[in-house]
Scaffold this active site. Structure first.
Site, PDB file in Angstrom:
ATOM      1  N   ASP A 100      -9.935   2.775   2.176  1.00  0.00           N
ATOM      2  CA  ASP A 100     -10.073   2.388   3.582  1.00  0.00           C
ATOM      3  C   ASP A 100     -10.709   3.520   4.386  1.00  0.00           C
ATOM      4  O   ASP A 100     -11.507   3.278   5.293  1.00  0.00           O
ATOM      5  CB  ASP A 100      -8.709   2.048   4.188  1.00  0.00           C
ATOM      6  CG  ASP A 100      -8.156   0.731   3.683  1.00  0.00           C
ATOM      7  OD1 ASP A 100      -8.957  -0.148   3.299  1.00  0.00           O
ATOM      8  OD2 ASP A 100      -6.923   0.579   3.673  1.00  0.00           O
ATOM      9  N   LYS A 102       0.806  -1.221   0.000  1.00  0.00           N
ATOM     10  CA  LYS A 102       0.000   0.000   0.000  1.00  0.00           C
ATOM     11  C   LYS A 102       0.843   1.278   0.000  1.00  0.00           C
ATOM     12  O   LYS A 102       0.491   2.252  -0.671  1.00  0.00           O
ATOM     13  CB  LYS A 102      -0.944   0.019   1.205  1.00  0.00           C
ATOM     14  CG  LYS A 102      -2.085  -0.971   1.122  1.00  0.00           C
ATOM     15  CD  LYS A 102      -3.014  -0.797   2.316  1.00  0.00           C
ATOM     16  CE  LYS A 102      -4.159  -1.771   2.279  1.00  0.00           C
ATOM     17  NZ  LYS A 102      -5.110  -1.548   3.401  1.00  0.00           N
TER      18      LYS A 102
END
Length: 271
Positions: free
Chosen positions: A103, A65
């Protein structure tokens, strides 16, 4: 056929494929969602290869990420968080694909699904890692006052310096007691809770006026959520955040409203 996928290592037990494919089936999309497991040093080649093969979009998970941030054109939120979990290849004229962090939106949508008021709420986020960063920015941007508590206090202070209006704290019991006494929302953004019987917050720090969300989704009912329910607090399990980060990615890629109920059923049937 549109091809979407997930970059991670490992990805064997990912729940993203059944969740996304349930959406394609419901809407009649000619699409597939597949997993890719490049070696840690091959991320750039994997993203370039996906673009060359005409893949429409990718999700990104551990351990990529943060590294993906330098290989895409991140939107403002992903740049501030410092991590990308969704890549969109639809702008063929761009030098790099666009990167997002769903997220953050996933956490907000999980709370709002449960009718939690975030604006002007006092929120405590436990954990200052990747999930903690995303959730802290999301809550702050939505108008909450955010306190970040972390095992390494200096890391909490570093994150708080990046998040507007946030404060950093340690995880001592008396600190949590003080923070939670006046809090409206508590989010566990650590992996504590995956271990049987472990919790990041002592039960006696919880109270009935809290909303408690746990980012851990295996098990669905963590000790933290059991302790919270026992004192009358509202609880939100980790599958909701997992669901809505996927919903956000689907909607970014397709421009269509996601079939949330079908995605939720597919996800929870495998938990």
């Amino acid at each position: 056929m549109d091809v979407f996928g997930l970059l991670g290592n490992p990805v064997d037990h990912s729940l993203s494929p059944p969740m996304h494919e349930a959406a394609y089936d419901e809407l009649g999309f000619d699409a597939r969602y597949v997993t890719f497991e490049p070696e840690p040093d091959d991320l750039a080649a994997a993203i370039d290869g996906a673009a060359a093969l005409g893949i429409t979009g990718l999700n990104v998970t551990i351990p990529f990420k943060q590294d993906a941030l330098d290989l895409v054109e991140p939107d403002d939120l992903a740049a501030r968080i410092g991590a990308v979990n969704t890549i969109d290849f639809s702008n063929s004229a761009a030098e790099q694909p666009t990167g997002y962090n769903t997220d953050a939106a996933g956490a907000l949508r999980a709370l709002r699904e449960h009718e939690v008021t975030i604006e002007n709420a006092a929120a405590v986020v436990v954990g200052a890692g990747g999930a903690g960063r995303a959730i802290s920015f999301a809550l702050s941007d939505a108008g909450a006052d955010v306190a970040i508590a972390n095992r390494t206090e200096s890391t909490a202070h570093d994150l708080a310096a990046d998040v507007p209006g946030a404060t950093g704290h340690d995880l001592a019991a008396d600190t949590l007691d003080s923070l939670l006494a006046q809090a409206d929302v508590l989010v566990n953004a650590t992996s504590v809770g995956m271990e049987d019987g472990a919790t990041p917050v002592p039960a006696d720090a919880l109270h009935a006026e809290l909303v408690v969300m746990d980012a851990v989704y295996r098990p669905l009912e963590t000790r933290l959520l059991r302790d919270a329910a026992a004192v009358g607090a509202q609880t939100v399990d980790g599958a909701w955040m997992l669901l809505y980060q996927g919903v956000e990615a689907f909607e970014l890629w397709t421009g269509r409203d996601a079939p949330v109920d079908e995605m939720n059923r597919a996800l929870r049937s495998r938990l």
